[in-house]
Enzyme design. Structure first.
Site, PDB file in Angstrom:
ATOM      1  N   SER A 181       0.799  -1.224   0.000  1.00  0.00           N
ATOM      2  CA  SER A 181       0.000   0.000   0.000  1.00  0.00           C
ATOM      3  C   SER A 181       0.832   1.275   0.000  1.00  0.00           C
ATOM      4  O   SER A 181       0.387   2.294  -0.509  1.00  0.00           O
ATOM      5  CB  SER A 181      -0.949  -0.005   1.194  1.00  0.00           C
ATOM      6  OG  SER A 181      -0.247  -0.214   2.405  1.00  0.00           O
ATOM      7  N   HIS A 209      -5.286  -2.774  -2.900  1.00  0.00           N
ATOM      8  CA  HIS A 209      -4.835  -1.828  -3.929  1.00  0.00           C
ATOM      9  C   HIS A 209      -4.684  -2.488  -5.294  1.00  0.00           C
ATOM     10  O   HIS A 209      -4.132  -1.890  -6.215  1.00  0.00           O
ATOM     11  CB  HIS A 209      -3.513  -1.178  -3.512  1.00  0.00           C
ATOM     12  CG  HIS A 209      -3.661  -0.370  -2.272  1.00  0.00           C
ATOM     13  ND1 HIS A 209      -4.114   0.938  -2.281  1.00  0.00           N
ATOM     14  CD2 HIS A 209      -3.469  -0.694  -0.977  1.00  0.00           C
ATOM     15  CE1 HIS A 209      -4.173   1.381  -1.051  1.00  0.00           C
ATOM     16  NE2 HIS A 209      -3.790   0.410  -0.227  1.00  0.00           N
ATOM     17  N   LYS A 240     -11.681   1.343  -1.988  1.00  0.00           N
ATOM     18  CA  LYS A 240     -10.646   2.041  -2.753  1.00  0.00           C
ATOM     19  C   LYS A 240     -11.146   2.205  -4.188  1.00  0.00           C
ATOM     20  O   LYS A 240     -12.004   3.036  -4.424  1.00  0.00           O
ATOM     21  CB  LYS A 240      -9.317   1.323  -2.570  1.00  0.00           C
ATOM     22  CG  LYS A 240      -8.835   1.629  -1.144  1.00  0.00           C
ATOM     23  CD  LYS A 240      -7.788   0.762  -0.569  1.00  0.00           C
ATOM     24  CE  LYS A 240      -7.484   1.275   0.844  1.00  0.00           C
ATOM     25  NZ  LYS A 240      -6.987   0.265   1.739  1.00  0.00           N
TER      26      LYS A 240
HETATM   27  C1  LIG Z   1      -6.901   0.216   3.205  1.00  0.00           C
HETATM   28  C2  LIG Z   1      -6.326  -1.115   3.460  1.00  0.00           C
HETATM   29  C3  LIG Z   1      -6.929  -2.005   4.356  1.00  0.00           C
HETATM   30  C4  LIG Z   1      -8.062  -1.584   5.251  1.00  0.00           C
HETATM   31  O1  LIG Z   1      -9.259  -1.449   4.550  1.00  0.00           O
HETATM   32  P1  LIG Z   1     -10.412  -0.527   5.170  1.00  0.00           P
HETATM   33  O2  LIG Z   1     -11.624  -0.960   4.441  1.00  0.00           O
HETATM   34  O3  LIG Z   1     -10.015   0.878   4.893  1.00  0.00           O
HETATM   35  O4  LIG Z   1     -10.469  -0.834   6.630  1.00  0.00           O
HETATM   36  C5  LIG Z   1      -6.416  -3.273   4.454  1.00  0.00           C
HETATM   37  N1  LIG Z   1      -5.333  -3.650   3.733  1.00  0.00           N
HETATM   38  C6  LIG Z   1      -4.703  -2.805   2.903  1.00  0.00           C
HETATM   39  C7  LIG Z   1      -3.509  -3.266   2.137  1.00  0.00           C
HETATM   40  C8  LIG Z   1      -5.172  -1.512   2.747  1.00  0.00           C
HETATM   41  O5  LIG Z   1      -4.537  -0.658   1.968  1.00  0.00           O
END
Ligand SMILES: *Cc1c(COP(=O)(O)O)cnc(C)c1O
Length: 394
Positions: A181, A209, A240
């Site tokens: 990330s 991602h 995302k």
């Molecule tokens: C954003 C993210 C999460 C958490 O997801 P949320 O729905 O925002 O709690 C988990 N793993 C990775 C790699 C992320 O980038």
């Protein structure tokens, strides 16, 4: 001041002294290529809204319709009375999208990771975890009370050595981000799957991602490599690229049934709001119908990467639209980000503990709905602010 109040203030002062203090900034508009912040319109290059879907009319319409039909809340844990039809519909859609038997929706990615890992691993087990895994995976490992073996970032030889050392475990699970990330690089998934097969270990990947970014239909890294059936657990988020909120775990029917029974962050929490579920379904439909969004995202990211490199910025080894502009210490990274804000470009400095000490950076993400003119404007601001903060030569 009482003891507790004094301790808290001292703790905050220590955080500030290390240039690691974090503050909330309030955005006054919907997410898009630009947002309203501090009374100004700013170019947004800090979001994970890769495909620009977070304020897409089709998603808003789907969310509004689902709210009309099902109301605003799921009203209970899904095992009690909160399993609304739209949630089951979303799970069927996700399973099809990810090319697996079944999927289970969680309230967020954080909840999905802590619930899943702690459900599938216990004291007799070993979890092999990449050192740059997302915090939610790390917390899941801790909660599982399993033995945690951290391997060097993407280091297959180290992973293999740890697999050899852990033969006595009841079960071994390799856990990794598929796209990291904060660096935007990829896990060596082909090699990981190969190793796992040889050592009879399971593989769990976090595609937060990767979904909407990798694979010609945006279904993530496992799908792009044809490894949907080899990877035991594919976790991903709805928040995302998919522009909504929530997350899922996809895999076999048996895995999903076990999670329904054992994942405490599924059992003891309320179901996802219908609006979020419907928006996620609309997002998957849209990505499949209009895959050219993914191409625009990559074109924009490649252009930004090329021009930032040409300007002399130190970029990490990203293989995706996540562009880490490495600064080093926390304070100059903050100064750089402040300089960009003054120039109406919203980018955030990422500091420890989110990234390792000495690798503070700006994490820059273009989206599919930025124009070339937006990116050129951002580049001018980067060069000016970068010179000011000493990130590139004057
Ligand atoms: C954003 C993210 C999460 C958490 O997801 P949320 O729905 O925002 O709690 C988990 N793993 C990775 C790699 C992320 O980038």
């Amino acid at each position: 001041m009482g003891l507790f109040a004094r301790q808290i203030v001292a703790e905050l002062d220590a955080i500030k002294g290390q240039a690691l203090y974090r503050q909330l900034r309030t955005i006054e508009s919907a997410h898009g290529p630009r947002v309203d912040f501090n009374g100004r319109s700013m170019l947004m290059l800090a979001s994970n809204n890769y495909l620009g879907l977070a304020s897409h009319p089709a998603l808003k319409r789907a969310a509004a319709n689902a709210t009309e039909q099902y109301g605003t809340g799921a009203a209970a844990s899904r095992l009690i009375a909160g399993n609304l039809r739209v949630l089951s519909d979303l799970e069927a859609r996700l399973a099809q999208f990810k090319g697996v038997e079944a999927a289970l929706v969680f309230g967020s990615g954080y909840l999905a990771n802590i619930g899943t890992i702690s459900a599938i691993a216990g004291r007799e087990d070993v979890i092999l975890s990449d050192e740059l895994n997302h915090a939610s995976l790390i917390d899941g490992c801790r909660l599982a009370r399993a033995q945690i073996m951290v391997y060097r970032h993407c280091d297959i030889d180290h992973l293999q050595a740890l697999l050899r050392q852990s033969r006595a475990a009841r079960r071994r699970i390799i856990v990794t981000d598929s796209v990291f990330s904060m660096d935007g690089d990829l896990a060596p998934l082909v090699e990981i799957v190969e190793l796992a097969r040889r050592h009879n270990a399971a593989v769990m990947i976090d595609e937060a991602h990767a979904v909407g970014v990798l694979g010609h239909k945006g279904a993530g890294l496992a799908s792009a490599l044809g490894l949907e059936r080899e990877v035991d657990i594919q976790m991903g988020t709805l928040s995302k690229s998919l522009g909504s909120y929530g997350a899922y775990v996809a895999g076999s029917r048996a895995l999903v049934d076990l999670l329904i029974n054992r994942a405490r962050s599924f059992v003891f929490t309320t179901g996802l709001p219908p609006a979020s579920a419907a928006a996620a379904i609309a997002a998957i439909d849209l990505i499949e119908a209009e895959p050219q969004r993914i191409k625009i995202l990559w074109d924009n990211a490649c252009y930004l990467r090329q021009e930032l490199a040409r300007a002399g910025f130190r970029l990490g080894a990203s293989a995706t639209p996540i562009l880490p502009v490495i600064v080093g210490d926390a304070q100059p990274a903050l100064d750089f980000a402040e300089g960009l804000l003054r120039r109406d470009v919203y980018v955030l400095a990422i500091r420890p503990p989110t990234v390792p000490l000495g690798t503070a950076r700006l994490r820059v993400t273009a989206t599919a709905d930025h124009t070339r003119a937006d990116l050129d404007e951002a580049l001018r601001a980067f060069i000016a602010a970068g010179r000011e903060a000493g990130a590139i030569a004057k």
